[in-house]
Design a protein around this motif. Sequence first.
Motif, PDB file in Angstrom:
ATOM      1  N   ARG A  62      70.191   0.250  52.529  1.00  0.00           N
ATOM      2  CA  ARG A  62      69.511  -1.053  52.545  1.00  0.00           C
ATOM      3  C   ARG A  62      70.540  -2.180  52.510  1.00  0.00           C
ATOM      4  O   ARG A  62      70.439  -3.163  53.240  1.00  0.00           O
ATOM      5  N   GLU A  63      71.550  -2.026  51.644  1.00  0.00           N
ATOM      6  CA  GLU A  63      72.504  -3.107  51.395  1.00  0.00           C
ATOM      7  C   GLU A  63      73.544  -3.239  52.510  1.00  0.00           C
ATOM      8  O   GLU A  63      73.769  -4.326  53.026  1.00  0.00           O
ATOM      9  N   TYR A  64      74.191  -2.124  52.886  1.00  0.00           N
ATOM     10  CA  TYR A  64      75.324  -2.222  53.824  1.00  0.00           C
ATOM     11  C   TYR A  64      74.906  -2.071  55.280  1.00  0.00           C
ATOM     12  O   TYR A  64      75.675  -2.389  56.178  1.00  0.00           O
ATOM     13  N   PHE A  65      73.731  -1.523  55.529  1.00  0.00           N
ATOM     14  CA  PHE A  65      73.307  -1.283  56.914  1.00  0.00           C
ATOM     15  C   PHE A  65      71.996  -2.011  57.223  1.00  0.00           C
ATOM     16  O   PHE A  65      71.329  -1.686  58.195  1.00  0.00           O
ATOM     17  N   ASN A  66      71.669  -2.957  56.348  1.00  0.00           N
ATOM     18  CA  ASN A  66      70.518  -3.847  56.568  1.00  0.00           C
ATOM     19  C   ASN A  66      69.212  -3.112  56.847  1.00  0.00           C
ATOM     20  O   ASN A  66      68.409  -3.563  57.660  1.00  0.00           O
ATOM     21  N   GLU A  67      69.017  -1.962  56.229  1.00  0.00           N
ATOM     22  CA  GLU A  67      67.770  -1.231  56.470  1.00  0.00           C
ATOM     23  C   GLU A  67      66.649  -1.904  55.670  1.00  0.00           C
ATOM     24  O   GLU A  67      66.731  -2.025  54.446  1.00  0.00           O
ATOM     25  N   ASP A  68      65.648  -2.379  56.380  1.00  0.00           N
ATOM     26  CA  ASP A  68      64.555  -3.081  55.689  1.00  0.00           C
ATOM     27  C   ASP A  68      63.294  -2.229  55.668  1.00  0.00           C
ATOM     28  O   ASP A  68      63.261  -1.115  56.207  1.00  0.00           O
ATOM     29  N   ASP A  69      62.259  -2.776  55.040  1.00  0.00           N
ATOM     30  CA  ASP A  69      61.022  -2.009  54.843  1.00  0.00           C
ATOM     31  C   ASP A  69      60.403  -1.551  56.162  1.00  0.00           C
ATOM     32  O   ASP A  69      59.848  -0.461  56.241  1.00  0.00           O
ATOM     33  N   VAL A  70      60.504  -2.401  57.193  1.00  0.00           N
ATOM     34  CA  VAL A  70      59.896  -2.060  58.488  1.00  0.00           C
ATOM     35  C   VAL A  70      60.603  -0.851  59.098  1.00  0.00           C
ATOM     36  O   VAL A  70      59.973   0.115  59.553  1.00  0.00           O
ATOM     37  N   ASN A  77      65.310 -11.217  36.026  1.00  0.00           N
ATOM     38  CA  ASN A  77      64.186 -12.144  36.212  1.00  0.00           C
ATOM     39  C   ASN A  77      62.846 -11.525  35.850  1.00  0.00           C
ATOM     40  O   ASN A  77      61.810 -12.176  36.006  1.00  0.00           O
ATOM     41  N   GLY A  78      62.875 -10.271  35.460  1.00  0.00           N
ATOM     42  CA  GLY A  78      61.617  -9.588  35.113  1.00  0.00           C
ATOM     43  C   GLY A  78      60.788  -9.219  36.337  1.00  0.00           C
ATOM     44  O   GLY A  78      59.576  -8.990  36.237  1.00  0.00           O
ATOM     45  N   ASP A  79      61.448  -9.137  37.518  1.00  0.00           N
ATOM     46  CA  ASP A  79      60.705  -8.870  38.766  1.00  0.00           C
ATOM     47  C   ASP A  79      60.731  -7.403  39.194  1.00  0.00           C
ATOM     48  O   ASP A  79      60.323  -7.079  40.309  1.00  0.00           O
ATOM     49  N   GLN A  80      61.249  -6.531  38.344  1.00  0.00           N
ATOM     50  CA  GLN A  80      61.464  -5.148  38.791  1.00  0.00           C
ATOM     51  C   GLN A  80      60.187  -4.444  39.256  1.00  0.00           C
ATOM     52  O   GLN A  80      60.202  -3.699  40.252  1.00  0.00           O
ATOM     53  N   PHE A  81      59.081  -4.705  38.594  1.00  0.00           N
ATOM     54  CA  PHE A  81      57.842  -3.996  38.972  1.00  0.00           C
ATOM     55  C   PHE A  81      57.316  -4.504  40.326  1.00  0.00           C
ATOM     56  O   PHE A  81      56.870  -3.716  41.150  1.00  0.00           O
ATOM     57  N   THR A  82      57.410  -5.812  40.530  1.00  0.00           N
ATOM     58  CA  THR A  82      56.955  -6.374  41.811  1.00  0.00           C
ATOM     59  C   THR A  82      57.822  -5.863  42.957  1.00  0.00           C
ATOM     60  O   THR A  82      57.312  -5.499  44.029  1.00  0.00           O
ATOM     61  N   ILE A  83      59.127  -5.835  42.744  1.00  0.00           N
ATOM     62  CA  ILE A  83      60.049  -5.378  43.798  1.00  0.00           C
ATOM     63  C   ILE A  83      59.736  -3.923  44.161  1.00  0.00           C
ATOM     64  O   ILE A  83      59.569  -3.578  45.338  1.00  0.00           O
ATOM     65  N   VAL A  84      59.650  -3.092  43.160  1.00  0.00           N
ATOM     66  CA  VAL A  84      59.401  -1.662  43.393  1.00  0.00           C
ATOM     67  C   VAL A  84      58.039  -1.459  44.050  1.00  0.00           C
ATOM     68  O   VAL A  84      57.902  -0.689  45.008  1.00  0.00           O
ATOM     69  N   GLU A  85      57.052  -2.160  43.566  1.00  0.00           N
ATOM     70  CA  GLU A  85      55.712  -2.031  44.164  1.00  0.00           C
ATOM     71  C   GLU A  85      55.756  -2.384  45.656  1.00  0.00           C
ATOM     72  O   GLU A  85      55.206  -1.657  46.492  1.00  0.00           O
ATOM     73  N   ASN A  86      56.437  -3.476  46.000  1.00  0.00           N
ATOM     74  CA  ASN A  86      56.506  -3.890  47.408  1.00  0.00           C
ATOM     75  C   ASN A  86      57.260  -2.883  48.260  1.00  0.00           C
ATOM     76  O   ASN A  86      56.866  -2.597  49.393  1.00  0.00           O
ATOM     77  N   GLN A  87      58.342  -2.340  47.727  1.00  0.00           N
ATOM     78  CA  GLN A  87      59.117  -1.366  48.503  1.00  0.00           C
ATOM     79  C   GLN A  87      58.263  -0.133  48.813  1.00  0.00           C
ATOM     80  O   GLN A  87      58.270   0.376  49.937  1.00  0.00           O
ATOM     81  N   ILE A  88      57.523   0.321  47.827  1.00  0.00           N
ATOM     82  CA  ILE A  88      56.685   1.522  48.027  1.00  0.00           C
ATOM     83  C   ILE A  88      55.511   1.194  48.950  1.00  0.00           C
ATOM     84  O   ILE A  88      55.208   1.920  49.897  1.00  0.00           O
ATOM     85  N   ARG A  89      54.865   0.085  48.662  1.00  0.00           N
ATOM     86  CA  ARG A  89      53.686  -0.325  49.437  1.00  0.00           C
ATOM     87  C   ARG A  89      54.019  -0.467  50.939  1.00  0.00           C
ATOM     88  O   ARG A  89      53.316   0.065  51.786  1.00  0.00           O
TER      89      ARG A  89
END
Length: 250
Positions: free
Chosen positions: A98-106, A135-147
Motif C-alpha cells: 500500500r505504502e511503497y507501491f501505491n496499492e489502493d482499495d480499488v 487520532n483515535g481513528d483506527q476503527f474507522t480506518i480498518v472498517e473502511n479497508q475491509i468494507r
Amino acid sequence: MRKNIVAGNWKMNKDLAETKTLISELKGNVITSDAEVMIAPTFTNLLTASESLKDSEIEVIAQNMHFAENGAYTGEISATMLKSIGVKTVIIGHSERREYFNEDDVLLKQKVDSGLENKMRVIFCFGEKLEDRKNGDQFTIVENQIRKALFHLPEESWESIVLAYEPVWAIGTGETASPEQAQQMHHFIRRLISDRYNFDVADSISILYGGSVKPENAKEIFSNPDVDGGLIGGAALNAESFMAIVNAFS
Ligand code: PEP
C-alpha cells in the motif's frame, strides 16, 4: 471451525541458496502446534520452496500478485502463474504494498477478486498508521479497508479469506500492539463481519495479528480469543524463532 495459522512473510529477503538453507532448517524442526504453517519466499524462490516442501506440513504462499490473468504488465505475476507451480494462497494488501507501491482499495479489491476467481486462498492485510491511532481513528480506518475490498463478496467466498490485522506502527518497529489492543481490534472486526454477513461467517474467519511478533510475545498475543494466529515478518527469517512462534499454539 476457524483455523489457527502462522504465516512467515520473508519479504525481499533470502536468495536461492539462503532459501534452501532456511527451508532445510525449518524441516529440521518438529511442529507440535495445531496451527497451519505457511512461508512466503520471494517470487524467484517459490518453485524451489514448493518442491522442497511438497510432502511437509508447511505451505508455500506468495507475497503478492497482479489482478490480470496475463498480458502487458511488465514485471508482474498472475494467479494462474502461481497456481501452475502449486501456490494456492496469496497475501494481498500488505502495508508495504500500500505504502511503497501505491496499492489502493480499488486495486486490492481487483486482486482479491482475481485470487478468488482462481480458487486461491487470500490473506488480506490491513491496519492503521500511527497517526490514525493517535487520532483515535483506527476503527474507522480498518472498517473502511475491509468494507472497500471485501464487503462486495458473497458469503461463500469468505471460506477462502483469511484476515491479517497489521497496525503499520507495529510492523518491523519492535513495537507490538498490546494483547488488549489486538483483541479489541480483532473483536471489532469479527463484529463488523457478523453485522454485514452473519455470526457463522464471522465466527469461522481466521483473523491473524501481525506486527513484531516474536517468540517472547507470541503466546500472550495468540491466547486472545479473537486472535487466530500471526503474520510474521522479521522473526520468520530465522528457523528457530519462527518455529518457536508456530509452536506457541501447543
Ligand atoms: C509483516 O511485515 O507482515 C510483519 C508483521 O513484520 P514484522 O513481524 O517484522 O513486524
